[in-house]
Design a protein around this motif. Structure first.
Motif, mmCIF file in Angstrom:
data_model
loop_
_atom_site.group_PDB
_atom_site.id
_atom_site.type_symbol
_atom_site.label_atom_id
_atom_site.label_comp_id
_atom_site.label_asym_id
_atom_site.label_seq_id
_atom_site.Cartn_x
_atom_site.Cartn_y
_atom_site.Cartn_z
ATOM 1 N N SER A 60 -5.155 -8.913 -5.784
ATOM 2 C CA SER A 60 -4.331 -8.299 -6.058
ATOM 3 C C SER A 60 -3.195 -8.892 -4.839
ATOM 4 O O SER A 60 -3.847 -8.577 -3.942
ATOM 5 N N GLY A 61 -1.813 -9.233 -5.413
ATOM 6 C CA GLY A 61 -1.387 -9.156 -5.183
ATOM 7 C C GLY A 61 -0.190 -8.336 -4.203
ATOM 8 O O GLY A 61 0.165 -8.678 -3.691
ATOM 9 N N GLN A 62 -0.863 -7.186 -5.106
ATOM 10 C CA GLN A 62 -0.148 -6.398 -4.213
ATOM 11 C C GLN A 62 0.533 -5.783 -2.893
ATOM 12 O O GLN A 62 -1.569 -5.596 -2.299
ATOM 13 N N ASP A 297 -3.223 5.173 -3.382
ATOM 14 C CA ASP A 297 -4.024 4.156 -4.386
ATOM 15 C C ASP A 297 -4.795 3.912 -3.898
ATOM 16 O O ASP A 297 -5.770 4.161 -5.249
ATOM 17 N N ARG A 298 -5.874 5.262 -3.566
ATOM 18 C CA ARG A 298 -6.799 4.929 -2.588
ATOM 19 C C ARG A 298 -7.641 3.751 -3.022
ATOM 20 O O ARG A 298 -8.774 3.597 -3.466
ATOM 21 N N VAL A 299 -6.930 2.790 -2.498
ATOM 22 C CA VAL A 299 -7.721 1.551 -2.103
ATOM 23 C C VAL A 299 -8.258 1.861 -0.194
ATOM 24 O O VAL A 299 -7.737 1.910 0.400
ATOM 25 N N HIS A 300 -9.178 1.132 -1.530
ATOM 26 C CA HIS A 300 -10.253 1.588 0.307
ATOM 27 C C HIS A 300 -11.281 0.440 0.848
ATOM 28 O O HIS A 300 -11.464 0.078 2.355
ATOM 29 N N GLN A 301 -10.846 -0.748 0.288
ATOM 30 C CA GLN A 301 -11.356 -1.454 1.539
ATOM 31 C C GLN A 301 -10.439 -2.679 0.573
ATOM 32 O O GLN A 301 -9.066 -3.189 -0.131
ATOM 33 N N PHE A 302 -9.452 -3.692 1.853
ATOM 34 C CA PHE A 302 -8.918 -4.666 1.498
ATOM 35 C C PHE A 302 -8.725 -5.847 3.087
ATOM 36 O O PHE A 302 -9.884 -5.293 3.529
ATOM 37 N N ALA A 303 -8.249 -6.801 2.449
ATOM 38 C CA ALA A 303 -7.708 -8.061 3.738
ATOM 39 C C ALA A 303 -7.004 -7.578 4.626
ATOM 40 O O ALA A 303 -5.329 -6.672 4.012
ATOM 41 N N ILE A 322 0.021 -5.863 7.412
ATOM 42 C CA ILE A 322 -0.160 -5.113 5.518
ATOM 43 C C ILE A 322 -1.740 -5.565 5.163
ATOM 44 O O ILE A 322 -2.728 -6.218 5.365
ATOM 45 N N ALA A 323 -1.536 -5.075 3.516
ATOM 46 C CA ALA A 323 -3.434 -4.809 3.309
ATOM 47 C C ALA A 323 -3.409 -5.636 1.769
ATOM 48 O O ALA A 323 -1.906 -5.403 1.233
ATOM 49 N N LEU A 324 -4.307 -6.133 1.554
ATOM 50 C CA LEU A 324 -4.227 -6.011 0.060
ATOM 51 C C LEU A 324 -5.564 -6.150 -0.569
ATOM 52 O O LEU A 324 -6.565 -6.264 -0.220
ATOM 53 N N PRO A 325 -5.250 -5.277 -1.742
ATOM 54 C CA PRO A 325 -6.999 -5.212 -1.907
ATOM 55 C C PRO A 325 -7.754 -6.337 -2.510
ATOM 56 O O PRO A 325 -7.580 -6.953 -2.554
#
Lengths: 327, 327, 327, 327
Positions: A60-62, A297-303, A322-325
């Motif tokens: 994702s680009g979020q 957003d319950r994002v638990h893994q990301f770059a 920053i973090a990206l999913p």
């Protein structure tokens, strides 16, 4: 012997050394498995291959912004007399007309409208990372560097934050507050190894070697109220921080003022997590990391992508990670 | 009407407005095509889709660090009285033993070895990005914000750098010095539109809408010699900067102290590129970007990733951007 | 016409003007009787003759030090975001050995032991005097100077503290706390004209034209406890300050943080004493004057000697005044 | 034994110790004749009696201001990375209206016009005095205090400038430039004992025990040109400074940047006058003293009155001394 065999042997040696490091006496600094010249510890695990691998998983680009804002009155370490964050105007449009600092005269300085500001801050302010030199033991810092030999009047001749590379790695969020079913962990709560393991399991996270680990206490919700934010902070303990280091964390960040529990639960050490991670394990730690949006957003893994300012000799630096999913 | 049709119409409108902006009088600030509330100009072009697209093209985990180090004596704007970069020790191991600031006594403070530093700087120091508020025209900044209404004593109430999002976009390097066959462009050389076009062609670069454009003069090689680095800098001109903005650049960075040519070649404007980009086109500009390694490796297309510190109200901020080669 | 006749006429004119000033509307700045170029107001009353006169009355070589110390954590105006006092080491003996900043090498830098510190502070910190430019009314400062014309980015082009001469004058102590029979005046107590007159009578003090008037609230005893010291300060009111100005005071100093009562007792003006004295009467005021020893020894008349640092453009400056008992 | 007899014996002892001090090895700090707790050296000679005596000799109310102004760009020690003088606005009238920091709203903040500035500086900037702790030898400062025991992170726990009393003493001007018939002494000229003796004789000055000695090189005329002012400064030598200390000087001030000759004429010591006076003789020294008006008026004897800011722990402090002609 081929490179890959050597690499495998080196990895085995590192694992072994890692365990040794974990078992070493509490009162001595760690020695780097990357050799006597090493100044960055666990960040050595970052390679072009590990970097490319995690970037290739982005789904994702979020972009999640993990940094707080800097402003006058923000929470910061000041109880020991450290300077607080300041910003001021060096040039203003009206002042430039009055002063004519460039000698161009009133008309031209009324045409071109100039403003410029300046800041001052303790480097451990806002979202920031600690260099391994920030805390040592017995007059030494990580890897046995002597403070009286390497700390000058403009900071560290060795062990400064400018040695830290840009950090791109898999990041994980362990949302302890949510796992415990609270908005914010209780004052002075020490996060346990069980908390970490159970939150990871519940949140579908498997810790991997080379991870940047973000631990959420929920305290960031109080950031606008500096006194409340800083008092009796919940955080990691020596045991739970060591657990993360044992699992291969290369950076550990918390959404509180000090990573550590405040006040210290150890009689002989006022910052046991700092001591354990920076001085003994060579694992940089971070404070005031804003994990609210990731948690929502319950994002638990990301770059996880971040690069501290290269303040030569500083024992830490502000940064805006920053973090990206990822998949 | 569907979203995509609306989007196409909006794009057409932007192109039209872009041309209008380029043609507008030299003495008026630009109005944002993103509406009267906009404070970030061309950075609005960054979307999750554009972000994901460029990250998906990364072909190497080799990270290029585009930032300089910060150190006492480094080049910086000081000719108009701006404060120079400083770093100092707030806590040292020996001082902590002597002062006992935490009341733990000599023994415990000898055991835990503490150092902490602080910095002060003009925000336009080292590798940094300018907010659109940094320069305006006639008492207004970009998008018609009044300086006397929005500039307070702690910087800008609107138009501050904290509004800038993390920037992830396609980056391109136009190595003008190499294209001209010189180590460093001549003093006060103004890069022309032809230079940009020919360098792009020679270096296989096609400028695209939404690019972060890095322009290399070669001056960075003199960075260690502050006076030499800062004097009579080669740089962009109003025309060549406008050319890049016309092509869709969302950020323009140069490896010199001011993006602009120094001294100014325009009688009525001492910083024409700042005026044109920040005040009129809404395109943030950067200074002191270290492009040496990209140039050495002839990497001309990359994912450009950077995020300025969120210094509330500041008209610029230091940052440490990175580049990763893309397909 | 002889000089002395001219002088007598001038004095009569001043008295007349003084009354006029006292009667002027509360919302307009005062005009200086010393002419349109004047920037120092009542300090014009100091002459070589007045100086010699008071010095000739000194009866003791016992020097009273009226200044507080400057230290990290000291009381200061910070509630509006002002920077607090800081001191730090720029050079230390050990750092000089490590850094070798002068290139002399370890041996010579171990021989010559070097330390050097730096400070930063809001100029209205510790024992200090306010320039007349510190507060104005309606965009003007005393004597009608326009702020938008004379206030640049490095302070005031006119009206700065560097214009203040060294101050030698008769000083008097009005010990209101003792007169009221309290250690410290009650919180937010506004000293009345009656208080001043009765304390003067009881303490054998006759106010004279040209006096430096020291008013004691007793608050200085709380100086080590910054929060307590600063909260709800007792002080002068517009009426009692105007009374002292009417009697000819050329400087008025109080042993509190703000001269004024805190919080303000006037709905429309948060600093009425500042407004009245600086903006309207041209009488500099002082804060944080340490009167404890004078009070303990019941010394009520003295030669008052002090000279603010000549900080060009500043609207105030720290100083360390002294007092010597006079006949 | 009466007080006066004791005093006479003490004086004899001091003279003897003074000679001993002069003869001590060049590489050791001096011990104070005023005992092991002493931190102020020769300033102990100031007594109420000596103070009253000199004040009683004042013959004119003409005040000579011996201080320079502080301004951005002023000369200061910065070659070793020390911070330069800065001043900035913390509050401006317009900014107060925009920010509303006190919550009073636009109308009231437009009525009361507020400005407030802040400064930062190396304490050895402008007209200032050095504490004895500023320079030591072999890790000790004057009177044998250990730097590693007494120098904390906020300056000196012992030996700080706040211990210095206000200084009132007979002052003398030795105008070496005029005596040599030059506007300014030649670059790097080392003033000799002969120069001092002959100038004193020619200018009618007899050095007395307890004097504050002002030595004029003429360099102050170049103060506005910082680089010229600071380069290759003429000054005192170890011999001529020791001569003044032998004659009983309690403070020695010069109208140059460093008291010392620059660059140092001693191979092993880069600041021999600092070493000799501060570390060995316990005689504070001053820099950047403005002697121009005294010299112009040929005033060679005066009451010298000054008091350094009490910056707790600092190894020096700015001050604004004055001089009044005496009989």
């Amino acid at each position: 012997m081929t490179r890959s065999v050597l690499s495998t042997l080196a990895t085995a040696a590192l694992i072994s050394l890692g365990h040794a490091a974990a078992a070493q006496p509490a009162d001595q600094v760690g020695r780097s498995p990357w050799g006597p010249a090493d100044e960055i510890g666990a960040l050595n695990k970052i390679t072009p291959a590990s970097t490319l691998a995690v970037l290739g998983r982005i789904r994702s680009g979020q972009v999640y912004d993990l940094s707080v804002e800097y402003f006058v009155g923000m929470p910061s370490y000041y109880v020991l007399g450290q300077p607080r964050y300041q910003i001021w105007n060096v040039h203003t449009p009206q002042g430039t007309i009055v002063d004519d600092p460039n000698g161009l005269g009133k008309e031209k300085n009324s045409h071109v409208t100039y403003s410029g500001s300046a800041i001052s801050m303790y480097v451990h302010t806002g979202t920031h990372i600690d260099a391994l030199s920030h805390f040592g033991l017995g007059g030494l810092i990580y890897n046995g560097l002597r403070t009286d030999e390497h700390l000058g009047d403009r900071g560290w001749r060795r062990g400064g934050i400018e040695k830290f590379p840009p950090i791109i790695a898999r990041g994980v969020l362990l949302d302890i507050a949510r796992h415990k079913g609270v908005e914010v962990l209780p004052p002075s709560y020490g996060i346990t190894v069980d908390d970490l393991e159970q939150a990871a399991a519940a949140q579908g996270v498997t810790l991997e070697d080379g991870d940047v680990v973000m631990v959420r206490t929920g305290r960031m919700q109080w950031f606008r109220d500096a006194d409340r934010y800083m008092r009796d902070t919940p955080g990691l303990t020596r045991e739970s921080a060591n657990f993360l280091a044992d699992r291969g964390a290369i950076v550990i960040g918390v959404d509180n003022i000090s990573t550590d529990v405040g006040p210290s639960q150890e009689a002989d050490n006022w910052v046991p997590v700092h001591s354990a991670m920076l001085s003994q394990r060579g694992v940089p730690i971070m404070q005031n990391v804003n994990l609210e949006q990731l948690a929502a957003d319950r994002v638990h893994q990301f770059a996880w992508i971040g690069a501290p300012l290269k303040l030569r000799g500083a024992d830490g630096a502000p940064m805006r990670p920053i973090a990206l999913p990822i998949r």
